[in-house]
Motif scaffolding. Sequence first.
Motif, PDB file in Angstrom:
ATOM      1  N   UNK A  30      -3.171   3.515 -12.366  1.00  0.00           N
ATOM      2  CA  UNK A  30      -2.412   4.412 -11.976  1.00  0.00           C
ATOM      3  C   UNK A  30      -1.390   3.941 -10.912  1.00  0.00           C
ATOM      4  N   UNK A  31      -1.631   2.908 -10.078  1.00  0.00           N
ATOM      5  CA  UNK A  31      -1.074   2.271  -9.034  1.00  0.00           C
ATOM      6  C   UNK A  31      -0.177   1.341  -9.640  1.00  0.00           C
ATOM      7  N   UNK A  32      -0.004   1.045 -10.728  1.00  0.00           N
ATOM      8  CA  UNK A  32       1.041   0.108 -11.520  1.00  0.00           C
ATOM      9  C   UNK A  32       0.482  -1.521 -11.257  1.00  0.00           C
ATOM     10  N   UNK A  33      -0.601  -1.581 -10.684  1.00  0.00           N
ATOM     11  CA  UNK A  33      -1.233  -2.976 -10.457  1.00  0.00           C
ATOM     12  C   UNK A  33      -1.784  -3.532 -12.003  1.00  0.00           C
ATOM     13  N   UNK A  34      -2.045  -2.894 -12.784  1.00  0.00           N
ATOM     14  CA  UNK A  34      -2.462  -3.002 -14.053  1.00  0.00           C
ATOM     15  C   UNK A  34      -1.422  -2.338 -15.050  1.00  0.00           C
ATOM     16  N   UNK A 122       1.176  17.713   1.838  1.00  0.00           N
ATOM     17  CA  UNK A 122       1.924  17.235   3.014  1.00  0.00           C
ATOM     18  C   UNK A 122       2.162  15.595   2.782  1.00  0.00           C
ATOM     19  N   UNK A 123       3.298  15.496   3.535  1.00  0.00           N
ATOM     20  CA  UNK A 123       4.028  13.837   3.407  1.00  0.00           C
ATOM     21  C   UNK A 123       2.735  12.885   3.579  1.00  0.00           C
ATOM     22  N   UNK A 124       2.774  11.794   3.108  1.00  0.00           N
ATOM     23  CA  UNK A 124       1.913  10.804   3.261  1.00  0.00           C
ATOM     24  C   UNK A 124       2.610   9.250   3.652  1.00  0.00           C
ATOM     25  N   UNK A 125       1.811   8.509   4.218  1.00  0.00           N
ATOM     26  CA  UNK A 125       2.419   7.434   4.817  1.00  0.00           C
ATOM     27  C   UNK A 125       2.893   6.418   3.778  1.00  0.00           C
ATOM     28  N   UNK A 126       1.552   6.282   2.774  1.00  0.00           N
ATOM     29  CA  UNK A 126       1.712   5.028   2.143  1.00  0.00           C
ATOM     30  C   UNK A 126       1.844   5.615   0.614  1.00  0.00           C
ATOM     31  N   UNK A 127       2.002   4.727  -0.432  1.00  0.00           N
ATOM     32  CA  UNK A 127       1.815   5.226  -1.990  1.00  0.00           C
ATOM     33  C   UNK A 127       0.320   5.556  -2.444  1.00  0.00           C
ATOM     34  N   UNK A 128      -0.381   4.616  -1.538  1.00  0.00           N
ATOM     35  CA  UNK A 128      -1.883   4.777  -2.101  1.00  0.00           C
ATOM     36  C   UNK A 128      -2.565   6.271  -1.522  1.00  0.00           C
ATOM     37  N   UNK A 129      -1.919   6.463  -0.385  1.00  0.00           N
ATOM     38  CA  UNK A 129      -2.433   8.047   0.194  1.00  0.00           C
ATOM     39  C   UNK A 129      -1.860   9.071  -0.648  1.00  0.00           C
TER      40      UNK A 129
END
Length: 225
Positions: A30-34, A122-129
Motif C-alpha cells: 500500500x505504501x508503494x515499497x513493494x 484530520x491532517x497527518x504529518x507523514x504519509x505513513x500516518x
Amino acid sequence: MTDPKLDLTIDRPAESVPEMVVRRIRDAIAAGLLPPGRQLTERELVELTGVSRTSVREAMRHLQTLGLVEPSPSRGVRVARLGSDEVREIYEVRDALEPAAAELFVLRATDEEVAALVEKVQPRETGDQRLQAIYEFDELLLAGARNSLLKSMLEPLHTRIHALRSLSVTIPGRHEASAREYLELAEAIAARSPERAAEAAHRHVRAAAKAALEAVEILEKKHPK
C-alpha cells in the motif's frame, strides 16, 4: 483446589506470526515499497521478516486469496499487477457497497464512534500516518455500520483498494482531492445525514476509480503483461 496465587496464563498475541507477515507485506504494498510486479521469493521474505519458512508460506497463501500477490512466471510469487478491467470491477463493487456502509453508519453508530471517525480525517504529518488513518477510517466505518455481511464483502475489497492507493496518488492533485473527499464524508456523517453521507461516498469512490484507472493504464503502457 487451584492456588489463586498460581497464575500460569500465557498472554496470546493479538495476531499470529503469519498474520503479522500478511499485515507487514500489505502495508508495504500500500505504501508503494513493494510495487506491482515486484518479485517476492521465499528466501528473501524469510530474511526480511525474520520468521520461519512455514510462516512465510502461510502468509503467501493468504495474500494470494486477498489478491495482493500472484504466482510469478519465473519463481515464487510477485506483487499482483491488476489490469484496468480488474480495477474497474473492484471500484464498481465498491461504489455499490460503500455508500450503503456510510448510510448505515449514520443510522447506527454511537456519538463516540462518529467522533472517532471524524478524528481520522484530520491532517497527518507523514504519509505513513495518513495511510494508517485511512485503514482505521475504513475499519470504523464497517464496525459502526453493524452489518456483518456487508463487512465480509467490503473488507477484502478494501485490502485490494489500499494496494492500489499508492498508484492512484501518483496522479497530480489526487492526494489533495482524496483528503477533501474524506473530510466531506466525515462532515456528512457528523451531521447525521444518511443521504449526504451516501452521496459523499459515491463521489469519493468515483473520483478514486478514475485516478486508479488512469494510473493503472499508464503502468500497463510502461510494463505490458
